[in-house]
Scaffold this motif. Structure first.
Motif, PDB file in Angstrom:
ATOM      1  N   MET A   1       0.836  -1.204   0.000  1.00 37.41           N
ATOM      2  CA  MET A   1       0.000   0.000   0.000  1.00 37.41           C
ATOM      3  C   MET A   1       0.872   1.255   0.000  1.00 37.41           C
ATOM      4  O   MET A   1       1.935   1.282   0.609  1.00 37.41           O
ATOM      5  CB  MET A   1      -0.911  -0.004   1.241  1.00 37.41           C
ATOM      6  CG  MET A   1      -2.385   0.000   0.861  1.00 37.41           C
ATOM      7  SD  MET A   1      -3.509   0.187   2.239  1.00 37.41           S
ATOM      8  CE  MET A   1      -3.570  -1.478   2.859  1.00 37.41           C
ATOM      9  N   ARG A   2       0.399   2.236  -0.690  1.00 37.10           N
ATOM     10  CA  ARG A   2       1.128   3.504  -0.713  1.00 37.10           C
ATOM     11  C   ARG A   2       0.739   4.326   0.522  1.00 37.10           C
ATOM     12  O   ARG A   2      -0.419   4.337   0.930  1.00 37.10           O
ATOM     13  CB  ARG A   2       0.737   4.252  -1.982  1.00 37.10           C
ATOM     14  CG  ARG A   2       1.535   5.486  -2.278  1.00 37.10           C
ATOM     15  CD  ARG A   2       1.032   6.081  -3.601  1.00 37.10           C
ATOM     16  NE  ARG A   2       0.796   7.513  -3.442  1.00 37.10           N
ATOM     17  CZ  ARG A   2       1.732   8.431  -3.624  1.00 37.10           C
ATOM     18  NH1 ARG A   2       2.941   8.090  -3.968  1.00 37.10           N
ATOM     19  NH2 ARG A   2       1.446   9.713  -3.477  1.00 37.10           N
ATOM     20  N   VAL A   3       1.734   4.974   1.076  1.00 38.16           N
ATOM     21  CA  VAL A   3       1.500   5.751   2.301  1.00 38.16           C
ATOM     22  C   VAL A   3       1.786   7.221   2.018  1.00 38.16           C
ATOM     23  O   VAL A   3       2.810   7.553   1.421  1.00 38.16           O
ATOM     24  CB  VAL A   3       2.429   5.256   3.446  1.00 38.16           C
ATOM     25  CG1 VAL A   3       2.223   6.091   4.690  1.00 38.16           C
ATOM     26  CG2 VAL A   3       2.167   3.792   3.740  1.00 38.16           C
ATOM     27  N   ARG A   4       0.875   8.067   2.418  1.00 33.88           N
ATOM     28  CA  ARG A   4       1.121   9.514   2.323  1.00 33.88           C
ATOM     29  C   ARG A   4       0.980  10.106   3.719  1.00 33.88           C
ATOM     30  O   ARG A   4       0.078   9.728   4.471  1.00 33.88           O
ATOM     31  CB  ARG A   4       0.121  10.185   1.377  1.00 33.88           C
ATOM     32  CG  ARG A   4       0.284   9.720  -0.068  1.00 33.88           C
ATOM     33  CD  ARG A   4      -0.781  10.324  -0.956  1.00 33.88           C
ATOM     34  NE  ARG A   4      -0.555  11.752  -1.162  1.00 33.88           N
ATOM     35  CZ  ARG A   4      -1.528  12.665  -1.068  1.00 33.88           C
ATOM     36  NH1 ARG A   4      -2.756  12.310  -0.746  1.00 33.88           N
ATOM     37  NH2 ARG A   4      -1.267  13.936  -1.279  1.00 33.88           N
ATOM     38  N   VAL A   5       1.855  11.030   4.062  1.00 39.84           N
ATOM     39  CA  VAL A   5       1.914  11.530   5.441  1.00 39.84           C
ATOM     40  C   VAL A   5       1.906  13.049   5.474  1.00 39.84           C
ATOM     41  O   VAL A   5       2.546  13.693   4.642  1.00 39.84           O
ATOM     42  CB  VAL A   5       3.215  11.057   6.146  1.00 39.84           C
ATOM     43  CG1 VAL A   5       3.176  11.410   7.623  1.00 39.84           C
ATOM     44  CG2 VAL A   5       3.421   9.574   5.965  1.00 39.84           C
ATOM     45  N   GLY A   6       1.207  13.581   6.446  1.00 37.55           N
ATOM     46  CA  GLY A   6       1.318  14.998   6.753  1.00 37.55           C
ATOM     47  C   GLY A   6       1.568  15.120   8.246  1.00 37.55           C
ATOM     48  O   GLY A   6       1.112  14.270   9.015  1.00 37.55           O
ATOM     49  N   ALA A   7       2.291  16.121   8.668  1.00 38.42           N
ATOM     50  CA  ALA A   7       2.563  16.270  10.097  1.00 38.42           C
ATOM     51  C   ALA A   7       2.825  17.729  10.423  1.00 38.42           C
ATOM     52  O   ALA A   7       3.330  18.483   9.587  1.00 38.42           O
ATOM     53  CB  ALA A   7       3.768  15.424  10.498  1.00 38.42           C
ATOM     54  N   ARG A   8       2.479  18.085  11.640  1.00 36.46           N
ATOM     55  CA  ARG A   8       2.790  19.444  12.066  1.00 36.46           C
ATOM     56  C   ARG A   8       2.758  19.524  13.591  1.00 36.46           C
ATOM     57  O   ARG A   8       1.892  18.923  14.234  1.00 36.46           O
ATOM     58  CB  ARG A   8       1.774  20.424  11.497  1.00 36.46           C
ATOM     59  CG  ARG A   8       2.122  21.857  11.839  1.00 36.46           C
ATOM     60  CD  ARG A   8       1.537  22.797  10.827  1.00 36.46           C
ATOM     61  NE  ARG A   8       1.504  24.152  11.371  1.00 36.46           N
ATOM     62  CZ  ARG A   8       0.710  25.107  10.921  1.00 36.46           C
ATOM     63  NH1 ARG A   8      -0.135  24.855   9.925  1.00 36.46           N
ATOM     64  NH2 ARG A   8       0.748  26.303  11.442  1.00 36.46           N
ATOM     65  N   THR A   9       3.688  20.253  14.124  1.00 36.35           N
ATOM     66  CA  THR A   9       3.618  20.577  15.549  1.00 36.35           C
ATOM     67  C   THR A   9       3.657  22.093  15.678  1.00 36.35           C
ATOM     68  O   THR A   9       4.295  22.784  14.880  1.00 36.35           O
ATOM     69  CB  THR A   9       4.754  19.903  16.352  1.00 36.35           C
ATOM     70  OG1 THR A   9       4.529  20.143  17.755  1.00 36.35           O
ATOM     71  CG2 THR A   9       6.130  20.438  15.989  1.00 36.35           C
TER      72      THR A   9
END
Ligand code: MG
Length: 400
Positions: A1-9
């Motif tokens: 499966m393809r994984v896409r990520v977003g993140a923020r602190t």
């Protein structure tokens, strides 16, 4: 499966340090919310995430390995706190996700959370290790009351407090289209789950969704540091099974000097991205009063743990004493006999109804001798309490 990520602190609107951190290191993702005086909170969350980052990427029992790694992280935070007086008493939450083939393993300590968005519905995967959550489970608070409760930050479990820590764990099968959210209480304390659900539904890009969640939490007040990681699982076009490409980007990410979890090229999309410490701390504001406030807060956590132990464990003489006390009070509008003492600790009731009656409290309270009923009329045992009830009944019958 393809994984896409977003993140923020994000530091939020009222703190002058960001004590949260996150880890994005495919196939491992985590958030941590540190606490403690001075720079303790920042150190606690980054020590825990650094330790977690040493999880091997391949392992037969990946969930087992993840839980072991969190236990090790607990020891690292505790040792670091014990070796440095400035850091004594620090602790952190940790909510971690690791994917393996078509499965997601989640392991968790504290009041950060993991959510699953699947087929248009949002499900909370973790249970907060907090005093208010315990009260919700026991039916003493509604989830809505818990969300606004002044003591909602008091934790019953954290890393860095004891030599051993219990870690919640779960595994779920992954489906294409699943979206997982990891977040700290700076998000969930500011916007309710329905709004989180709407944002996750409407904003398809994981980084844009992360940014919007943080913006909304700030818009609602930003009382605490806010950290989110959004992970999307998609069908890999033409790909077979294994881990696909990772698309990750972060905003405002920076590393402590010499941090072993180092991000490669700040800001550039990368398969290893961390945001352990935000760069946004405003040193100008550093002399404001937050350090004592945080210390007091941490002391409250310890007190809560003592109270929770006292009540839940039943190991102390205090409990025997409480159990030996009786009073007459009001339950659901009617006179009732209680066992315990008519008070609470942090909202935690130290008594329970033993016998209810059919006497309406509102009418009894109109009678002069019984105006202390709401505060509780102390009795010397059950028989005495029944005597009090009998007297109330007589007085009520004789009342004009
Ligand atoms: Mg927090």
């Amino acid at each position: 499966m393809r994984v896409r990520v977003g993140a923020r602190t994000d530091i939020g609107r009222s703190r002058d340090h960001n004590e949260d951190g996150y880890l994005v290191r495919e196939p491992l993702f985590a958030v941590a919310d540190g606490m403690g005086g001075h720079r303790g909170g920042e150190v606690a969350s980054s020590v825990a995430l650094e330790s977690l980052a040493q999880l091997p990427k391949e392992s037969d029992g990946l969930l087992r390995a993840l839980v072991d790694r969190i236990r090790e992280a607990n020891r690292m935070v505790l040792e670091r706190g014990e070796s440095d007086p400035e850091l004594r008493g620090m602790g952190t939450t940790l909510t971690a996700l690791v994917t393996q083939e078509q499965k997601a393993h989640v392991a968790h300590v504290g009041d950060s959370r993991a959510y699953l968005l699947r087929d248009g519905s949002l499900q909370q995967l973790t249970e907060d290790h907090s005093l208010v959550q315990r009260m919700v489970r026991e039916g003493k608070l509604t989830p809505e009351q818990a969300g606004r409760h002044p003591q909602r930050s008091i934790l019953t479990r954290a890393l860095g407090v004891d030599a051993e820590v219990a870690v919640d764990e779960l595994t779920l099968p992954l489906l294409a289209g699943d979206r997982l959210l990891l977040c700290t209480d700076g998000l969930t304390g500011m916007i309710d789950p329905d709004r989180i659900h709407e944002i996750l539904e409407s904003e398809r890009d994981p980084q844009a969704a992360s940014d919007l969640l943080v913006e909304e939490a700030n818009g609602a007040g930003g009382d605490d540091n806010i950290t989110v990681v959004v992970v999307d699982f998609e069908d890999a076009p033409g790909g077979a099974g294994g881990d696909g490409a990772v698309a990750a980007s972060t905003q405002r990410q920076s590393m402590a000097p010499g941090d072993p979890v180092g991000a490669k090229g700040a800001g550039a999309p990368s398969a290893e991205v961390t945001g352990v410490i935000s760069a946004a701390s405003t040193e100008e504001g550093a002399e404001a009063e937050p350090a004592p406030r945080r210390r007091r807060w941490w002391r409250l956590v310890l007190w809560a743990a003592v109270v929770a132990l006292l009540i839940a464990g039943g190991l102390f003489a205090g409990r025997a004493y409480i159990r030996s006390q009786w009073y007459v009070g009001v339950a659901e509008g009617q006179v009732a006999i209680y066992r315990g003492i008519p008070t609470d600790a942090f909202g935690y009731e130290l008594s329970g109804v033993e016998e209810s009656t059919d006497l309406p409290a509102a009418e009894v309270l109109r009678l002069q001798p019984w105006q202390g009923l709401e505060e509780g009329i102390t009795a010397n045992g059950l028989a005495d309490a029944r005597q009090v009830v009998q007297q109330i009944r007589l007085d009520l019958e004789e009342a004009p």
